[in-house]
Design an enzyme around this catalytic site. Structure first.
Site, PDB file in Angstrom:
ATOM      1  N   ASP A 182     -39.575 -24.106 -33.199  1.00  0.00           N
ATOM      2  CA  ASP A 182     -38.882 -23.244 -34.155  1.00  0.00           C
ATOM      3  C   ASP A 182     -39.433 -23.559 -35.559  1.00  0.00           C
ATOM      4  OD1 ASP A 182     -37.084 -21.543 -35.292  1.00  0.00           O
ATOM      5  OD2 ASP A 182     -35.333 -22.815 -35.013  1.00  0.00           O
ATOM      6  N   GLU A 188     -44.310 -28.847 -24.857  1.00  0.00           N
ATOM      7  CA  GLU A 188     -43.022 -28.588 -25.513  1.00  0.00           C
ATOM      8  C   GLU A 188     -42.471 -27.254 -25.026  1.00  0.00           C
ATOM      9  OE1 GLU A 188     -40.552 -29.775 -26.816  1.00  0.00           O
ATOM     10  OE2 GLU A 188     -40.620 -29.846 -29.002  1.00  0.00           O
TER      11      GLU A 188
HETATM   12  P1  5GP Z   1     -37.801 -27.352 -34.494  1.00  0.00           P
HETATM   13  O1  5GP Z   1     -37.884 -28.733 -35.067  1.00  0.00           O
HETATM   14  O2  5GP Z   1     -39.132 -26.750 -34.153  1.00  0.00           O
HETATM   15  O3  5GP Z   1     -37.003 -26.451 -35.404  1.00  0.00           O
HETATM   16  O4  5GP Z   1     -36.890 -27.476 -33.227  1.00  0.00           O
HETATM   17  C1  5GP Z   1     -37.360 -27.531 -31.961  1.00  0.00           C
HETATM   18  C2  5GP Z   1     -36.263 -27.925 -31.011  1.00  0.00           C
HETATM   19  O5  5GP Z   1     -35.052 -27.186 -31.282  1.00  0.00           O
HETATM   20  C3  5GP Z   1     -36.641 -27.566 -29.588  1.00  0.00           C
HETATM   21  O6  5GP Z   1     -37.331 -28.622 -28.977  1.00  0.00           O
HETATM   22  C4  5GP Z   1     -35.293 -27.273 -28.959  1.00  0.00           C
HETATM   23  O7  5GP Z   1     -34.723 -28.480 -28.537  1.00  0.00           O
HETATM   24  C5  5GP Z   1     -34.456 -26.728 -30.093  1.00  0.00           C
HETATM   25  N1  5GP Z   1     -34.440 -25.253 -30.107  1.00  0.00           N
HETATM   26  C6  5GP Z   1     -35.033 -24.445 -31.024  1.00  0.00           C
HETATM   27  N2  5GP Z   1     -34.802 -23.150 -30.744  1.00  0.00           N
HETATM   28  C7  5GP Z   1     -34.054 -23.137 -29.615  1.00  0.00           C
HETATM   29  C8  5GP Z   1     -33.498 -22.071 -28.819  1.00  0.00           C
HETATM   30  O8  5GP Z   1     -33.626 -20.866 -29.078  1.00  0.00           O
HETATM   31  N3  5GP Z   1     -32.796 -22.447 -27.719  1.00  0.00           N
HETATM   32  C9  5GP Z   1     -32.594 -23.752 -27.377  1.00  0.00           C
HETATM   33  N4  5GP Z   1     -31.887 -23.995 -26.280  1.00  0.00           N
HETATM   34  N5  5GP Z   1     -33.109 -24.772 -28.111  1.00  0.00           N
HETATM   35  C10 5GP Z   1     -33.826 -24.465 -29.207  1.00  0.00           C
END
Ligand code: 5GP
Length: 189
Positions: A111, A107
């Site tokens: 976040d 991955e």
């Molecule tokens: P989570 O479910 O962990 O909150 O989200 C993960 C997904 O959010 C990652 O696979 C990515 O697609 C997107 N994402 C989270 N933070 C960032 C960031 O700082 N930049 C970008 N471009 N995508 C992010």
């Protein structure tokens, strides 16, 4: 690619470089060596979600010196609310069967952990021999659910980042480094 000789248009809106291309490559090599050692004789199947992970996946694969296979899936959110809950729709599924395989989920960034948690549950139901996670960037601070990360590249501050495959509205993916965007360019889009 020299980060100081990049096309000005590509750099438009970029604020601070957090990780240079060299720093990323060095860390990816370290991860690749660990993975090569840990998976000797197991022919791991590396699985990634398109499209952000492509840079990391390709570089990581190049540093792993044991036989492996790779496959990709693609997901989309039903709505912003469902995305927050990690509920995603699989738009393109894996083409290979993972049953009985040693699966390494690769991955780009994690976040809240909600998306990864949902995907891991989906993959576990297919009964792989093992399922581990390798993530390049970990925001940590926003984590809402515990996800087991075996291989981690970097901890990263709670800021939206782009580059090295990560996009903002599909742009910036081809920056060789990872950087924050300045707030005006995020708002003005
Ligand atoms: P989570 O479910 O962990 O909150 O989200 C993960 C997904 O959010 C990652 O696979 C990515 O697609 C997107 N994402 C989270 N933070 C960032 C960031 O700082 N930049 C970008 N471009 N995508 C992010």
């Amino acid at each position: 690619m020299d980060e100081y000789s990049l096309n000005r248009e590509l750099l438009d809106g970029v604020d601070k470089v957090l990780f240079s291309s060299q720093q990323i490559q060095t860390r990816v090599e370290e991860l690749g060596s660990r993975i090569s050692r840990d998976y000797v004789g197991k022919k791991p199947l590396l699985v990634g979600v398109l499209r952000g992970v492509v840079f990391f996946m390709v570089d990581l694969m190049r540093t792993i010196d044991i036989p492996l296979e790779v496959d990709f899936m693609s997901i989309s959110s039903y709505s912003p609310e469902s995305r927050n809950l990690g509920l995603v729709r699989v738009v393109k599924d894996l083409e290979l069967s993972i049953t009985g395989r040693h699966v390494l989920f690769v991955e780009d960034i994690i976040d809240t952990g909600m998306t990864l948690n949902h995907l891991l549950r989906t993959l576990k139901a297919r009964q792989p021999a093992s399922l581990e996670v390798c993530v390049l960037f970990d925001k940590g601070k926003n984590r809402q659910i515990e996800v087991p990360i075996k291989y981690k590249g970097f901890d990263i501050p709670d800021a939206f980042v782009v580059g090295y495959g990560l996009d903002y509205r599909e742009g910036y993916r081809n920056l060789p480094f990872v950087a924050t965007l300045n707030p005006q360019s995020i708002r003005s889009e």
